[in-house]
Motif scaffolding. Sequence first.
Motif, mmCIF file in Angstrom:
data_model
loop_
_atom_site.group_PDB
_atom_site.id
_atom_site.type_symbol
_atom_site.label_atom_id
_atom_site.label_comp_id
_atom_site.label_asym_id
_atom_site.label_seq_id
_atom_site.Cartn_x
_atom_site.Cartn_y
_atom_site.Cartn_z
ATOM 1 N N SER A 1 2.916 -7.615 -4.858
ATOM 2 C CA SER A 1 1.524 -8.320 -4.358
ATOM 3 C C SER A 1 0.495 -7.995 -5.070
ATOM 4 O O SER A 1 0.064 -6.991 -5.266
ATOM 5 C CB SER A 1 1.549 -7.730 -2.903
ATOM 6 O OG SER A 1 2.836 -8.158 -2.150
ATOM 7 N N ALA B 1 3.324 -8.169 5.305
ATOM 8 C CA ALA B 1 1.994 -8.201 5.178
ATOM 9 C C ALA B 1 1.101 -7.840 6.544
ATOM 10 O O ALA B 1 1.795 -7.836 7.515
ATOM 11 C CB ALA B 1 1.301 -9.405 4.931
ATOM 12 N N ALA C 1 -1.594 -12.113 -0.002
ATOM 13 C CA ALA C 1 -1.765 -10.957 1.043
ATOM 14 C C ALA C 1 -2.479 -9.980 0.280
ATOM 15 O O ALA C 1 -2.414 -9.732 -0.767
ATOM 16 C CB ALA C 1 -0.253 -10.265 1.453
ATOM 17 N N ILE D 1 6.683 -12.756 1.569
ATOM 18 C CA ILE D 1 5.460 -11.976 1.672
ATOM 19 C C ILE D 1 4.391 -12.870 1.385
ATOM 20 O O ILE D 1 4.649 -13.475 0.208
ATOM 21 C CB ILE D 1 5.485 -10.670 0.895
ATOM 22 C CG1 ILE D 1 6.621 -9.672 1.518
ATOM 23 C CG2 ILE D 1 3.892 -9.986 1.109
ATOM 24 C CD1 ILE D 1 6.245 -9.399 2.914
ATOM 25 N N VAL E 1 -0.207 -4.816 2.176
ATOM 26 C CA VAL E 1 1.214 -4.981 2.315
ATOM 27 C C VAL E 1 1.887 -3.557 2.870
ATOM 28 O O VAL E 1 1.514 -2.733 2.127
ATOM 29 C CB VAL E 1 2.109 -5.576 1.200
ATOM 30 C CG1 VAL E 1 3.507 -5.605 1.557
ATOM 31 C CG2 VAL E 1 1.569 -7.062 1.008
ATOM 32 N N ALA F 1 -2.900 -6.936 -3.250
ATOM 33 C CA ALA F 1 -2.829 -5.789 -2.268
ATOM 34 C C ALA F 1 -2.778 -4.420 -3.050
ATOM 35 O O ALA F 1 -2.002 -4.118 -3.660
ATOM 36 C CB ALA F 1 -1.476 -6.093 -1.451
#
Length: 664
Positions: A222, A143, A129, A125, A132, A225
């Motif tokens: 992430s 993503a 990003a 990933i 997600v 995100a």
Amino acid sequence: MKKIHFVESDPWLSPFAQEIYNMVSYCEKRECEFLQGSSITSFARGYDYYGIHAMDTHLVIREWAPNATKVYLLCDENGWLPREDYQFNGTSEGNWIIHIPESSLRPGALYALWMEWDGGAARRIPAWATFVEQDPETLAFSAKYIPYKPYEWKNTIPQKVASPMIYEAHIGMSGSEPKVHSYDHFTDHILPRIHQAGYNVIQLMAIPEHPYYGSFGYHVSSFFAPSSRFGSPDSLRRLIDTAHGMGIHVIMDLVHSHAVKNEVEGLGRYDGTQYQFFHDGPRGKHPAWDSLCFDYHKPEVVHFLLSNIQYWMESFHFDGFRFDGVTSMLYLDHGLERSFTQYSDYYQGGLDWDAIAYLRLANKLIKEINSDALSIAEEMSGLPGLAEENENGGLGFDYRMAMGVPDFWIRMVKDTPDTDWSMGDIFHQLTSHRKEEKVVSYVESHDQALVGDKTIIFRLLDKAMYDSMRKDQPSLDVDRGIALHKMIRLATLTMAGGAYLNFMGNEFGHPEWIDFPREGNNWSYLHARRLWNLMDDTSLKYHWLGDFDHDMIHWAEECNLLSEEKVEMLVCNEGDKVLAYRRGAYLFLFNFHYENSYEGYTIPTKGSRYRVVLHTDAISYGGFNRVDADMTYYAMPSIQNNQEQRIRIYLPSRMAIVLKEDKI
């Protein structure tokens, strides 16, 4: 040698002054090396370069992966296969870049990376990003491309909060149904409750994406995100915008102390090495949390984390952060198995100067973006200078979490009969903090509400929670528990060292523990919720606690109580179980005795008159109305010393009174 304020003001630090000076000098040197003459806000804009961005007729994607030998884009257009026409170009700095037509990734399209290195390859990933999503069937994360569109903010960010009244909340478990609730549900149904309850700051947990729901958001995968479990990024923005319209600040529970070790979803072995973002070898693995520890010496890592801070503040208008796991960051051994009972415990070569340099930079960045933003450290060692300004040699946090306070209350309620509670110990524990720092005091946070632990109300009431919470069900156990619950919260708030925190639902004595879906409970959401109907039902006793908390919070905020720093003890009578103290214009009188009420109890004070503004024994709070709320108390000279002034007052058992001084 530059003077450092907290060292100069504390003679007990003099044996360690040179080490502290050396540490601060090192941090300043690292700042110069990182910034290289640029401003910190310019340095921390990695999200403008990395990640996916729309150009005139195409999209550009950039990632940092210095050990990778090849990087490919995976998406529907190429059948999720590493094709040459979707291959990134590498640079000498370890950056990878690809330009693709807009048609290759349409709005809402999913994508990922295929990364190769000497001896291996794997799906990844993108580290940068901004959204997600997890496939509900395969459970795989990808993503999601959401084209940039400026959000139309309706409300301005509120001005600085003088006395933060913090409501700690979790989006997913904020509703009454056994399911994952959304940002929109929180905005429409929970925000009005928080606003009505009087809290002026919301601390949101579990916002950055995390693979395991039950981690409470502390194993982040992430970092840029917002969790898709709760809805879209714009739904989170609407939540914050709506809160701002109510005059409420929103801060994030920020996890920069470690990261989830997952490789497919997270940053673990992102480019095939363990040491890209994290320390190599044993130092890169947290022995207690089963997670990975960032290498704060690396400029690229500091750039990534500082950019993360600016991203949340700029793109989502967060008003600051509560930094998780700061103790773990500060010490090379993460502070594990250490008591921190003397200054030598801090300064024995165990401090991580690189982590301290990062935290100083993080707080400097936050204040440059928004001088009114809040920065709170979840830190239990009490490191000197933690909540001192950078300019004075400190780390720059506004507040430190007073983590010893909930531990103290648990010990008291669990191990000591309230007939033996020490008034002096209560006063000391609730007012103890370094002169230069402010703290967030709290009776309990989410930690004490988790399965395996118990909330204060459950420890006080035990099985009576199940069969004696209707108003038509008399119970001495419940009477005792409700009385002490109110007194404990009032004492903690009114002696707080600058700010106060409550976890969602604890204000009304939520009866259920928190247990997220897991294999051990057959993946049930039954206890990952909040039963608001209990507080709303006027036939139940829960709403008494909720009503008291409402009035207590509103009063403390309206009079800006916590901006008055001095808390002066007036009475500490262990035999009578009476504790009295002054803060600003207010007197706080507590009678913790289980049966003795005192007629004409003498309280030394300044000459004036006093009126009742709040007391815990009101019938509307589940009390017995043994206090005349309309009574005015006049201070009179002491017989022994005409210079001393005293009031005489009736103090019923197990209750507290707040008096306000009225100038004559």
